[in-house]
Design a protein around this motif. Sequence first.
Motif, short mmCIF file in Angstrom:
data_model
loop_
_atom_site.label_atom_id
_atom_site.label_comp_id
_atom_site.label_asym_id
_atom_site.label_seq_id
_atom_site.Cartn_x
_atom_site.Cartn_y
_atom_site.Cartn_z
N GLY A 90 -112.70 -91.65 -59.70
CA GLY A 90 -112.80 -90.21 -59.49
C GLY A 90 -112.80 -89.36 -60.75
N VAL A 91 -113.06 -88.06 -60.53
CA VAL A 91 -113.10 -87.06 -61.59
C VAL A 91 -112.18 -85.92 -61.18
N TYR A 92 -111.26 -85.55 -62.07
CA TYR A 92 -110.27 -84.53 -61.75
C TYR A 92 -110.23 -83.47 -62.86
N ALA A 93 -109.79 -82.27 -62.47
CA ALA A 93 -109.75 -81.16 -63.43
C ALA A 93 -108.55 -80.26 -63.13
N ILE A 94 -108.17 -79.48 -64.13
CA ILE A 94 -107.19 -78.41 -63.95
C ILE A 94 -107.80 -77.10 -64.43
N PHE A 95 -107.23 -75.99 -64.02
CA PHE A 95 -107.71 -74.68 -64.45
C PHE A 95 -107.13 -74.33 -65.82
N GLY A 96 -107.99 -73.78 -66.68
CA GLY A 96 -107.55 -73.19 -67.93
C GLY A 96 -107.64 -71.68 -67.85
N GLU A 110 -100.23 -80.40 -58.51
CA GLU A 110 -100.26 -81.52 -57.58
C GLU A 110 -100.05 -82.83 -58.33
N VAL A 111 -99.56 -83.82 -57.60
CA VAL A 111 -99.41 -85.17 -58.11
C VAL A 111 -100.22 -86.10 -57.21
N ILE A 112 -101.05 -86.92 -57.81
CA ILE A 112 -101.82 -87.90 -57.03
C ILE A 112 -101.68 -89.26 -57.70
N TYR A 113 -102.15 -90.28 -56.99
CA TYR A 113 -102.06 -91.65 -57.49
C TYR A 113 -103.46 -92.26 -57.41
N MET A 132 -105.00 -94.57 -59.19
CA MET A 132 -105.14 -96.01 -59.42
C MET A 132 -103.77 -96.66 -59.30
N PRO A 133 -103.71 -97.91 -58.95
CA PRO A 133 -102.41 -98.59 -58.83
C PRO A 133 -101.61 -98.49 -60.13
N GLY A 134 -100.38 -98.02 -60.01
CA GLY A 134 -99.50 -97.93 -61.17
C GLY A 134 -99.67 -96.68 -62.00
N LEU A 135 -100.56 -95.77 -61.58
CA LEU A 135 -100.84 -94.57 -62.37
C LEU A 135 -100.56 -93.32 -61.53
N GLU A 136 -99.70 -92.46 -62.07
CA GLU A 136 -99.40 -91.18 -61.44
C GLU A 136 -100.03 -90.07 -62.27
N LEU A 137 -100.80 -89.21 -61.61
CA LEU A 137 -101.51 -88.14 -62.31
C LEU A 137 -101.02 -86.79 -61.81
N THR A 138 -100.54 -85.96 -62.74
CA THR A 138 -100.04 -84.62 -62.42
C THR A 138 -100.98 -83.57 -62.99
N GLY A 139 -101.43 -82.65 -62.16
CA GLY A 139 -102.29 -81.56 -62.61
C GLY A 139 -101.56 -80.24 -62.48
N LEU A 140 -101.31 -79.57 -63.62
CA LEU A 140 -100.61 -78.29 -63.62
C LEU A 140 -101.59 -77.13 -63.72
N ASP A 141 -101.25 -76.02 -63.07
CA ASP A 141 -102.07 -74.83 -63.15
C ASP A 141 -101.93 -74.21 -64.54
N ASP A 142 -102.87 -73.33 -64.90
CA ASP A 142 -102.82 -72.67 -66.20
C ASP A 142 -101.50 -71.93 -66.35
N TRP A 143 -100.85 -72.11 -67.51
CA TRP A 143 -99.51 -71.58 -67.74
C TRP A 143 -99.48 -70.06 -67.68
N SER A 144 -100.55 -69.41 -68.12
CA SER A 144 -100.57 -67.94 -68.14
C SER A 144 -100.66 -67.34 -66.74
N HIS A 145 -101.01 -68.17 -65.75
CA HIS A 145 -101.12 -67.67 -64.39
C HIS A 145 -100.07 -68.26 -63.45
N ASN A 146 -99.49 -69.36 -63.84
CA ASN A 146 -98.45 -69.98 -63.02
C ASN A 146 -97.52 -70.76 -63.94
N ARG A 147 -96.39 -70.16 -64.27
CA ARG A 147 -95.48 -70.76 -65.25
C ARG A 147 -94.42 -71.65 -64.62
N GLY A 148 -94.40 -71.71 -63.31
CA GLY A 148 -93.39 -72.53 -62.66
C GLY A 148 -93.91 -73.89 -62.28
N THR A 149 -93.10 -74.90 -62.45
CA THR A 149 -93.48 -76.26 -62.06
C THR A 149 -92.63 -76.76 -60.89
N GLU A 150 -91.80 -75.85 -60.34
CA GLU A 150 -90.91 -76.30 -59.28
C GLU A 150 -91.64 -76.56 -57.97
#
Length: 280
Positions: A215-221, A248-251, A253-271
Amino acid sequence: MPNRLTFYLTICSIGLLCSLPQWYIYRRAFSFLQPKWTLCLFLMLPAMFFLPHFVSPAVPHILTRPLAFIGGYWLVFFYYSVIFMVLYFLLFLLTLAGGQQELWSSFAPLLAKAGFVIIILAIAFGGWRALHPVYRQVTLTTDKPLPRPYKIAFISDMHLGTVLGKNYAAELVQKVNAVQPDLVLFGGDLIDDSLDYVKREGSYLPLADLKTACGVYAIFGNHDYISGQPQEEARIFGQVGIRFLKNEVIYPMPGLELTGLDDWSHNRGTENIKPAGKAN
Protein backbone atom coordinates in the motif's frame (compact mmCIF):
# COMPACT_ATOMS: atom_id res chain seq x y z
CA MET A 1 -9.88 30.12 0.79
CA PRO A 2 -9.84 33.26 3.02
CA ASN A 3 -6.62 32.15 4.75
CA ARG A 4 -5.03 31.38 1.41
CA LEU A 5 -6.10 34.71 -0.04
CA THR A 6 -4.85 36.57 3.02
CA PHE A 7 -1.47 34.86 2.81
CA TYR A 8 -0.88 35.77 -0.84
CA LEU A 9 -2.22 39.30 -0.47
CA THR A 10 0.06 39.88 2.53
CA ILE A 11 3.17 38.66 0.71
CA CYS A 12 2.24 40.66 -2.39
CA SER A 13 1.65 43.83 -0.36
CA ILE A 14 4.93 43.53 1.53
CA GLY A 15 6.69 42.86 -1.77
CA LEU A 16 5.24 46.01 -3.29
CA LEU A 17 6.31 48.09 -0.28
CA CYS A 18 9.86 46.71 -0.39
CA SER A 19 10.22 47.06 -4.17
CA LEU A 20 11.24 50.72 -3.98
CA PRO A 21 14.16 50.33 -1.54
CA GLN A 22 15.33 47.17 -3.33
CA TRP A 23 15.26 48.96 -6.68
CA TYR A 24 17.13 51.87 -5.12
CA ILE A 25 19.89 49.52 -3.89
CA TYR A 26 20.36 47.53 -7.08
CA ARG A 27 20.28 50.54 -9.40
CA ARG A 28 23.43 51.72 -7.61
CA ALA A 29 25.18 48.68 -9.04
CA PHE A 30 23.71 48.31 -12.54
CA SER A 31 23.42 51.12 -15.07
CA PHE A 32 20.49 49.51 -16.90
CA LEU A 33 18.37 50.11 -13.78
CA GLN A 34 19.07 53.85 -13.77
CA PRO A 35 15.93 54.86 -15.75
CA LYS A 36 13.04 55.42 -13.35
CA TRP A 37 10.68 53.27 -15.40
CA THR A 38 12.68 50.18 -14.37
CA LEU A 39 10.98 50.46 -10.98
CA CYS A 40 7.93 49.04 -12.76
CA LEU A 41 9.81 45.76 -13.23
CA PHE A 42 10.22 45.43 -9.46
CA LEU A 43 6.56 46.29 -8.92
CA MET A 44 5.38 43.71 -11.46
CA LEU A 45 7.11 40.76 -9.81
CA PRO A 46 4.93 40.64 -6.66
CA ALA A 47 1.88 40.62 -8.93
CA MET A 48 3.33 37.66 -10.84
CA PHE A 49 3.59 35.85 -7.50
CA PHE A 50 -0.06 36.56 -6.67
CA LEU A 51 -1.85 36.12 -10.01
CA PRO A 52 -1.12 32.44 -10.93
CA HIS A 53 -2.73 31.24 -7.72
CA PHE A 54 -6.02 33.07 -8.27
CA VAL A 55 -6.49 33.38 -12.02
CA SER A 56 -5.33 29.88 -12.99
CA PRO A 57 -8.87 28.54 -13.64
CA ALA A 58 -9.24 31.13 -16.40
CA VAL A 59 -5.69 30.96 -17.77
CA PRO A 60 -4.16 28.14 -19.87
CA HIS A 61 -1.36 26.04 -18.36
CA ILE A 62 1.00 27.46 -20.94
CA LEU A 63 0.73 30.83 -19.16
CA THR A 64 0.05 29.83 -15.58
CA ARG A 65 3.15 27.71 -15.09
CA PRO A 66 5.68 30.31 -16.37
CA LEU A 67 4.04 32.97 -14.21
CA ALA A 68 4.20 30.64 -11.21
CA PHE A 69 7.89 29.95 -11.84
CA ILE A 70 8.68 33.65 -12.08
CA GLY A 71 6.61 34.45 -9.00
CA GLY A 72 8.14 31.61 -7.01
CA TYR A 73 11.70 32.64 -7.80
CA TRP A 74 10.78 36.27 -7.07
CA LEU A 75 9.65 35.22 -3.58
CA VAL A 76 13.07 33.71 -2.86
CA PHE A 77 14.83 36.74 -4.38
CA PHE A 78 12.62 39.04 -2.30
CA TYR A 79 13.33 37.12 0.91
CA TYR A 80 17.10 37.24 0.52
CA SER A 81 16.95 40.84 -0.71
CA VAL A 82 15.13 41.91 2.46
CA ILE A 83 17.93 40.41 4.54
CA PHE A 84 20.51 42.12 2.34
CA MET A 85 18.53 45.38 2.47
CA VAL A 86 18.76 45.45 6.28
CA LEU A 87 22.52 44.88 6.11
CA TYR A 88 22.90 47.52 3.39
CA PHE A 89 21.10 50.30 5.28
CA LEU A 90 22.77 49.33 8.56
CA LEU A 91 26.18 49.81 6.95
CA PHE A 92 24.94 53.06 5.44
CA LEU A 93 23.95 54.39 8.88
CA LEU A 94 27.28 53.31 10.40
CA THR A 95 29.33 55.08 7.73
CA LEU A 96 27.07 58.12 7.96
CA ALA A 97 27.53 58.25 11.74
CA GLY A 98 31.28 57.96 11.25
CA GLY A 99 31.38 60.80 8.76
CA GLN A 100 32.53 58.49 5.93
CA GLN A 101 30.11 59.63 3.22
CA GLU A 102 32.79 59.55 0.52
CA LEU A 103 33.79 56.02 1.49
CA TRP A 104 30.15 54.95 1.27
CA SER A 105 29.72 56.54 -2.15
CA SER A 106 32.49 54.34 -3.57
CA PHE A 107 31.66 51.25 -1.51
CA ALA A 108 27.85 51.13 -1.96
CA PRO A 109 27.84 50.12 -5.68
CA LEU A 110 30.29 47.29 -5.01
CA LEU A 111 28.25 46.10 -2.05
CA ALA A 112 25.02 46.18 -4.06
CA LYS A 113 26.57 44.25 -6.94
CA ALA A 114 28.12 41.65 -4.62
CA GLY A 115 24.81 41.17 -2.79
CA PHE A 116 22.90 40.75 -6.05
CA VAL A 117 25.36 38.19 -7.43
CA ILE A 118 25.39 36.16 -4.20
CA ILE A 119 21.57 36.09 -4.10
CA ILE A 120 21.30 35.00 -7.75
CA LEU A 121 23.86 32.23 -7.21
CA ALA A 122 21.98 31.03 -4.13
CA ILE A 123 18.69 30.99 -6.07
CA ALA A 124 20.27 29.12 -8.98
CA PHE A 125 21.70 26.48 -6.66
CA GLY A 126 18.45 26.14 -4.73
CA GLY A 127 16.44 25.91 -7.96
CA TRP A 128 18.67 23.13 -9.25
CA ARG A 129 18.31 21.23 -5.98
CA ALA A 130 14.51 21.66 -6.02
CA LEU A 131 14.25 20.17 -9.51
CA HIS A 132 16.72 17.36 -8.71
CA PRO A 133 15.41 15.69 -5.53
CA VAL A 134 17.88 13.91 -3.28
CA TYR A 135 17.49 10.13 -3.05
CA ARG A 136 19.10 8.35 -0.12
CA GLN A 137 19.12 4.71 0.91
CA VAL A 138 19.19 4.05 4.64
CA THR A 139 19.39 0.61 6.25
CA LEU A 140 17.80 0.26 9.70
CA THR A 141 18.26 -2.73 11.97
CA THR A 142 15.57 -3.45 14.57
CA ASP A 143 15.82 -5.44 17.78
CA LYS A 144 12.44 -6.91 16.96
CA PRO A 145 12.65 -9.86 14.58
CA LEU A 146 10.75 -9.40 11.32
CA PRO A 147 9.55 -12.13 8.97
CA ARG A 148 11.80 -10.67 6.26
CA PRO A 149 13.55 -7.43 5.35
CA TYR A 150 11.13 -4.67 4.35
CA LYS A 151 11.82 -1.97 1.81
CA ILE A 152 10.01 1.34 2.45
CA ALA A 153 10.05 4.37 0.17
CA PHE A 154 9.50 7.66 2.01
CA ILE A 155 8.65 10.80 0.01
CA SER A 156 8.26 14.25 1.54
CA ASP A 157 7.15 17.67 0.29
CA MET A 158 6.09 16.77 -3.24
CA HIS A 159 4.21 20.11 -3.60
CA LEU A 160 2.20 19.39 -6.72
CA GLY A 161 0.68 22.58 -8.10
CA THR A 162 1.36 25.45 -10.44
CA VAL A 163 5.13 24.85 -10.46
CA LEU A 164 5.56 21.08 -10.18
CA GLY A 165 3.00 19.11 -12.15
CA LYS A 166 2.17 15.93 -14.00
CA ASN A 167 5.60 15.31 -15.54
CA TYR A 168 7.26 15.70 -12.15
CA ALA A 169 4.85 13.19 -10.59
CA ALA A 170 5.42 10.70 -13.40
CA GLU A 171 9.20 10.94 -13.02
CA LEU A 172 8.86 10.47 -9.28
CA VAL A 173 6.78 7.33 -9.77
CA GLN A 174 9.43 5.84 -12.06
CA LYS A 175 12.16 6.43 -9.49
CA VAL A 176 10.10 4.94 -6.67
CA ASN A 177 9.07 1.88 -8.65
CA ALA A 178 12.72 1.28 -9.58
CA VAL A 179 13.52 0.37 -5.96
CA GLN A 180 10.53 -2.04 -5.76
CA PRO A 181 9.29 -0.94 -2.31
CA ASP A 182 7.01 -2.97 -0.08
CA LEU A 183 5.46 0.22 1.25
CA VAL A 184 5.34 3.87 0.08
CA LEU A 185 4.89 6.75 2.55
CA PHE A 186 4.23 10.43 1.80
CA GLY A 187 5.32 12.66 4.66
CA GLY A 188 2.99 15.60 4.02
CA ASP A 189 2.61 18.49 1.58
CA LEU A 190 1.47 16.43 -1.38
CA ILE A 191 0.09 19.62 -2.91
CA ASP A 192 1.52 23.12 -2.78
CA ASP A 193 -1.57 25.23 -2.17
CA SER A 194 -4.20 24.85 -4.89
CA LEU A 195 -6.06 21.57 -4.98
CA ASP A 196 -8.27 22.88 -7.79
CA TYR A 197 -5.23 23.36 -10.03
CA VAL A 198 -3.95 19.86 -9.21
CA LYS A 199 -7.35 18.41 -10.10
CA ARG A 200 -7.62 20.43 -13.30
CA GLU A 201 -4.20 19.39 -14.53
CA GLY A 202 -4.53 15.85 -13.21
CA SER A 203 -1.00 15.97 -11.78
CA TYR A 204 -1.97 13.41 -9.13
CA LEU A 205 -3.00 10.77 -11.69
CA PRO A 206 0.51 9.33 -12.35
CA LEU A 207 0.63 8.30 -8.68
CA ALA A 208 -1.83 5.52 -9.54
CA ASP A 209 1.12 3.71 -11.15
CA LEU A 210 3.00 3.32 -7.87
CA LYS A 211 3.69 -0.39 -7.39
CA THR A 212 3.86 -1.72 -3.84
CA ALA A 213 3.00 -4.94 -2.08
CA CYS A 214 1.48 -3.34 1.02
CA GLY A 215 0.00 0.00 0.00
CA VAL A 216 0.64 3.74 -0.18
CA TYR A 217 -0.04 6.00 2.80
CA ALA A 218 0.17 9.73 3.46
CA ILE A 219 -0.28 12.34 6.18
CA PHE A 220 -1.36 15.97 5.88
CA GLY A 221 1.24 18.74 5.98
CA ASN A 222 0.61 22.45 6.45
CA HIS A 223 0.44 23.07 2.69
CA ASP A 224 -2.27 20.44 2.33
CA TYR A 225 -4.46 22.66 4.52
CA ILE A 226 -3.82 25.91 2.59
CA SER A 227 -6.37 24.97 -0.05
CA GLY A 228 -8.98 24.51 2.66
CA GLN A 229 -10.01 21.17 1.15
CA PRO A 230 -8.15 18.40 3.02
CA GLN A 231 -11.12 16.01 2.84
CA GLU A 232 -11.43 16.52 -0.90
CA GLU A 233 -7.69 16.00 -1.26
CA ALA A 234 -7.94 12.73 0.65
CA ARG A 235 -10.78 11.69 -1.64
CA ILE A 236 -9.09 12.34 -4.98
CA PHE A 237 -5.75 10.91 -3.88
CA GLY A 238 -7.66 7.93 -2.57
CA GLN A 239 -8.82 7.35 -6.14
CA VAL A 240 -5.18 6.66 -7.11
CA GLY A 241 -4.56 4.36 -4.15
CA ILE A 242 -3.19 6.75 -1.51
CA ARG A 243 -4.71 6.53 1.95
CA PHE A 244 -4.35 9.43 4.37
CA LEU A 245 -3.80 8.62 8.03
CA LYS A 246 -5.06 11.23 10.48
CA ASN A 247 -4.02 10.30 14.02
CA GLU A 248 -4.37 6.63 13.16
CA VAL A 249 -2.36 3.48 13.75
CA ILE A 250 -2.41 0.65 11.21
CA TYR A 251 -0.50 -2.58 10.70
CA PRO A 252 0.30 -2.77 6.98
CA MET A 253 2.80 -5.65 7.25
CA PRO A 254 3.49 -8.36 9.83
CA GLY A 255 5.56 -6.93 12.67
CA LEU A 256 5.21 -3.32 11.50
CA GLU A 257 3.10 -0.66 13.21
CA LEU A 258 2.52 2.55 11.26
CA THR A 259 1.31 5.75 12.96
CA GLY A 260 0.10 8.72 10.91
CA LEU A 261 -0.18 12.05 12.76
CA ASP A 262 -2.10 15.08 11.55
CA ASP A 263 -0.23 18.32 10.81
CA TRP A 264 0.96 19.79 14.11
CA SER A 265 -0.20 23.33 13.28
CA HIS A 266 -3.78 22.08 12.92
CA ASN A 267 -3.91 19.30 15.48
CA ARG A 268 -1.36 19.36 18.29
CA GLY A 269 -2.87 16.62 20.38
CA THR A 270 -1.93 12.97 20.06
CA GLU A 271 -4.27 11.70 22.76
CA ASN A 272 -6.93 10.81 20.19
CA ILE A 273 -4.76 8.47 18.13
CA LYS A 274 -6.86 5.45 17.31
CA PRO A 275 -5.91 2.05 15.96
CA ALA A 276 -7.48 1.33 12.59
CA GLY A 277 -6.68 -2.33 12.40
CA LYS A 278 -5.02 -4.11 9.57
CA ALA A 279 -4.83 -2.37 6.21
CA ASN A 280 -6.84 -3.74 3.33
